[in-house]
Design an enzyme around this catalytic site. Structure first.
Site, PDB file in Angstrom:
ATOM      1  N   PRO A 196       0.793  -1.234   0.000  1.00 14.08           N
ATOM      2  CA  PRO A 196       0.000   0.000   0.000  1.00 14.08           C
ATOM      3  C   PRO A 196       0.826   1.284   0.000  1.00 14.08           C
ATOM      4  CG  PRO A 196      -0.050  -1.042   2.167  1.00 14.08           C
ATOM      5  CD  PRO A 196       0.586  -2.025   1.222  1.00 14.08           C
ATOM      6  N   ASN A 197       0.302   2.233  -0.730  1.00 15.33           N
ATOM      7  CA  ASN A 197       0.837   3.599  -0.833  1.00 15.33           C
ATOM      8  C   ASN A 197       2.091   3.722  -1.702  1.00 15.33           C
ATOM      9  OD1 ASN A 197      -1.166   4.778   0.941  1.00 15.33           O
ATOM     10  ND2 ASN A 197      -0.129   3.723   2.615  1.00 15.33           N
ATOM     11  N   ARG A 254       4.756  11.075  -2.486  1.00 15.34           N
ATOM     12  CA  ARG A 254       4.618  10.649  -1.096  1.00 15.34           C
ATOM     13  C   ARG A 254       5.914  10.918  -0.314  1.00 15.34           C
ATOM     14  NH1 ARG A 254       4.778   4.384   1.012  1.00 15.34           N
ATOM     15  NH2 ARG A 254       4.223   4.887   3.145  1.00 15.34           N
ATOM     16  N   TYR A 265      11.192   8.962   0.832  1.00 12.85           N
ATOM     17  CA  TYR A 265      11.188   7.936  -0.229  1.00 12.85           C
ATOM     18  C   TYR A 265      11.835   8.397  -1.528  1.00 12.85           C
ATOM     19  CZ  TYR A 265       8.017   5.636   2.994  1.00 12.85           C
ATOM     20  OH  TYR A 265       7.481   5.045   4.107  1.00 12.85           O
ATOM     21  N   ASN A 270       8.039  -5.581  -1.464  1.00  9.26           N
ATOM     22  CA  ASN A 270       8.003  -4.480  -0.502  1.00  9.26           C
ATOM     23  C   ASN A 270       6.597  -4.496   0.098  1.00  9.26           C
ATOM     24  OD1 ASN A 270       7.902  -2.163   0.996  1.00  9.26           O
ATOM     25  ND2 ASN A 270       8.988  -0.906  -0.508  1.00  9.26           N
ATOM     26  N   ALA A 288       3.464  -0.932   4.682  1.00 16.88           N
ATOM     27  CA  ALA A 288       2.990  -0.935   6.074  1.00 16.88           C
ATOM     28  C   ALA A 288       2.571  -2.333   6.543  1.00 16.88           C
ATOM     29  CB  ALA A 288       1.826   0.043   6.223  1.00 16.88           C
ATOM     30  N   HIS A 300       4.635  -4.598   8.970  1.00 16.59           N
ATOM     31  CA  HIS A 300       4.732  -4.424  10.418  1.00 16.59           C
ATOM     32  C   HIS A 300       3.637  -5.134  11.205  1.00 16.59           C
ATOM     33  CE1 HIS A 300       7.684  -1.653   9.031  1.00 16.59           C
ATOM     34  NE2 HIS A 300       6.788  -0.848   8.487  1.00 16.59           N
ATOM     35  N   ASP A 354       2.058 -15.245   6.359  1.00 17.17           N
ATOM     36  CA  ASP A 354       1.712 -16.646   6.130  1.00 17.17           C
ATOM     37  C   ASP A 354       1.732 -16.981   4.642  1.00 17.17           C
ATOM     38  OD1 ASP A 354       1.461 -17.062   8.820  1.00 17.17           O
ATOM     39  OD2 ASP A 354      -0.739 -17.174   8.844  1.00 17.17           O
ATOM     40  N   GLU A 394      12.851  -9.369   0.678  1.00 14.89           N
ATOM     41  CA  GLU A 394      12.041  -8.255   1.206  1.00 14.89           C
ATOM     42  C   GLU A 394      12.829  -6.964   1.010  1.00 14.89           C
ATOM     43  OE1 GLU A 394      11.165  -8.759   5.359  1.00 14.89           O
ATOM     44  OE2 GLU A 394      10.331  -6.734   5.573  1.00 14.89           O
ATOM     45  N   HIS A 405      12.802  -2.655   1.438  1.00 11.28           N
ATOM     46  CA  HIS A 405      12.238  -1.387   1.908  1.00 11.28           C
ATOM     47  C   HIS A 405      13.098  -0.256   1.352  1.00 11.28           C
ATOM     48  CE1 HIS A 405       9.546  -3.389   4.668  1.00 11.28           C
ATOM     49  NE2 HIS A 405      10.551  -4.192   4.946  1.00 11.28           N
ATOM     50  N   SER A 460      13.200   2.886   2.432  1.00  9.46           N
ATOM     51  CA  SER A 460      13.795   3.627   3.552  1.00  9.46           C
ATOM     52  C   SER A 460      14.434   2.641   4.533  1.00  9.46           C
ATOM     53  CB  SER A 460      12.713   4.436   4.265  1.00  9.46           C
ATOM     54  OG  SER A 460      11.745   3.571   4.857  1.00  9.46           O
ATOM     55  N   ARG A 486      13.708   4.763  11.702  1.00  6.75           N
ATOM     56  CA  ARG A 486      12.454   5.524  11.702  1.00  6.75           C
ATOM     57  C   ARG A 486      11.657   5.235  12.975  1.00  6.75           C
ATOM     58  NH1 ARG A 486       9.542   4.902   6.214  1.00  6.75           N
ATOM     59  NH2 ARG A 486       8.455   6.749   7.046  1.00  6.75           N
ATOM     60  N   ARG A 531       8.042   0.749  12.988  1.00  3.85           N
ATOM     61  CA  ARG A 531       8.575   0.255  11.716  1.00  3.85           C
ATOM     62  C   ARG A 531       9.770  -0.670  11.922  1.00  3.85           C
ATOM     63  NH1 ARG A 531       6.024   3.610   7.869  1.00  3.85           N
ATOM     64  NH2 ARG A 531       5.593   5.662   8.746  1.00  3.85           N
TER      65      ARG A 531
HETATM   66  C1  DQA Z   1       8.440   0.998   3.379  1.00  4.27           C
HETATM   67  C2  DQA Z   1       8.588   1.272   4.885  1.00  4.27           C
HETATM   68  C3  DQA Z   1       7.274   1.033   5.614  1.00  4.27           C
HETATM   69  O1  DQA Z   1       7.430   1.283   6.998  1.00  4.27           O
HETATM   70  C4  DQA Z   1       6.207   1.954   5.079  1.00  4.27           C
HETATM   71  O2  DQA Z   1       4.969   1.683   5.692  1.00  4.27           O
HETATM   72  C5  DQA Z   1       6.102   1.928   3.602  1.00  4.27           C
HETATM   73  C6  DQA Z   1       7.309   1.820   2.781  1.00  4.27           C
HETATM   74  C7  DQA Z   1       9.719   1.368   2.605  1.00  4.27           C
HETATM   75  O3  DQA Z   1       9.786   0.973   1.442  1.00  4.27           O
HETATM   76  O4  DQA Z   1      10.605   2.043   3.117  1.00  4.27           O
HETATM   77  O5  DQA Z   1       5.006   2.086   3.056  1.00  4.27           O
HETATM   78  O6  DQA Z   1       8.193  -0.382   3.192  1.00  4.27           O
END
Ligand code: DQA
Length: 145
Positions: free
Chosen positions: A9-10, A17, A22, A73, A76, A79, A86, A97, A99, A101, A106, A110
C-alpha cells in the site's frame, strides 16, 4: 527465471509521497527500473502494486504455485500483517524483502517486520537501488530458499 516484484500500500504514490523519506522517483520509475534490470539480466520480471491486501495474497499464492522468485516491498503490512507473512511462508522460490527507507532509523513501529523471518534476505535503506540489487542477487542464483 520468473520474478514477481510486488509492492504494497501507498507505494503507487512514490514521487509525491514524503519525498524526503522515499525520494523523488515515481512508481513508474520503479517499474521501469525493475523491467530494464530484468531485461539486462535475462529475468522474466513482472511488477505490480496494490492497496488491497487480498490482491497481494492472491499474487503470493500464484507465485507459490509457480515456484517463482518474489521481490516484495510489503510497505505498512510488513509491520502487522500475519496474513501476508503466512502467504510468504508458502513460497517455494526465494523471497527478497525490500524497503526503500531504512525502517530501523524511523519510528519504533517500523523496526519490526513480521515478514522478515520468512524472507530469504532483506534489503532496506538503499532507495530504489534495493530492487535492482535484489534482482542481481536472484540472477546470480544466490537466492535459494
Ligand atoms: C516501506 C517502509 C514502511 O514502513 C512503510 O509503511 C512503507 C514503505 C519502505 O519501502 O521504506 O510504506 O516499506
Amino acid at each position: 527465471m520468473k520474478v514477481h516484484v510486488l509492492n504494497g500500500p501507498n507505494l503507487g504514490r512514490l514521487g509525491t509521497r514524503e519525498p524526503e523519506v522515499y525520494g523523488a522517483s515515481t512508481y513508474a520509475d520503479l517499474v521501469a527500473l525493475c523491467e530494464s534490470t530484468g531485461r539486462d539480466l535475462g529475468l522474466d520480471v513482472t511488477v505490480r502494486q496494490t492497496d488491497a491486501e487480498h490482491e497481494l495474497l492472491g499474487w503470493l499464492h500464484a507465485a507459490a504455485d509457480e515456484g517463482a522468485a518474489v521481490v516484495l516491498n510489503p510497505a505498512a503490512w510488513s509491520h502487522y500483517s500475519y496474513a501476508v507473512r503466512d502467504a510468504c511462508a508458502m513460497l517455494r522460490g526465494p523471497l527478497i524483502e525490500v524497503h526503500i527507507s531504512n525502517i530501523h532509523t524511523r519510528e519504533e513501529f517500523r523496526h519490526h517486520s513480521v515478514v522478515s523471518p520468512v524472507a530469504t534476505g532483506v534489503i532496506c535503506g538503499l532507495g530504489l537501488s534495493g530492487y535492482r540489487l535484489a534482482l542481481h542477487h536472484l540472477a546470480a542464483g544466490q537466492g535459494a530458499r
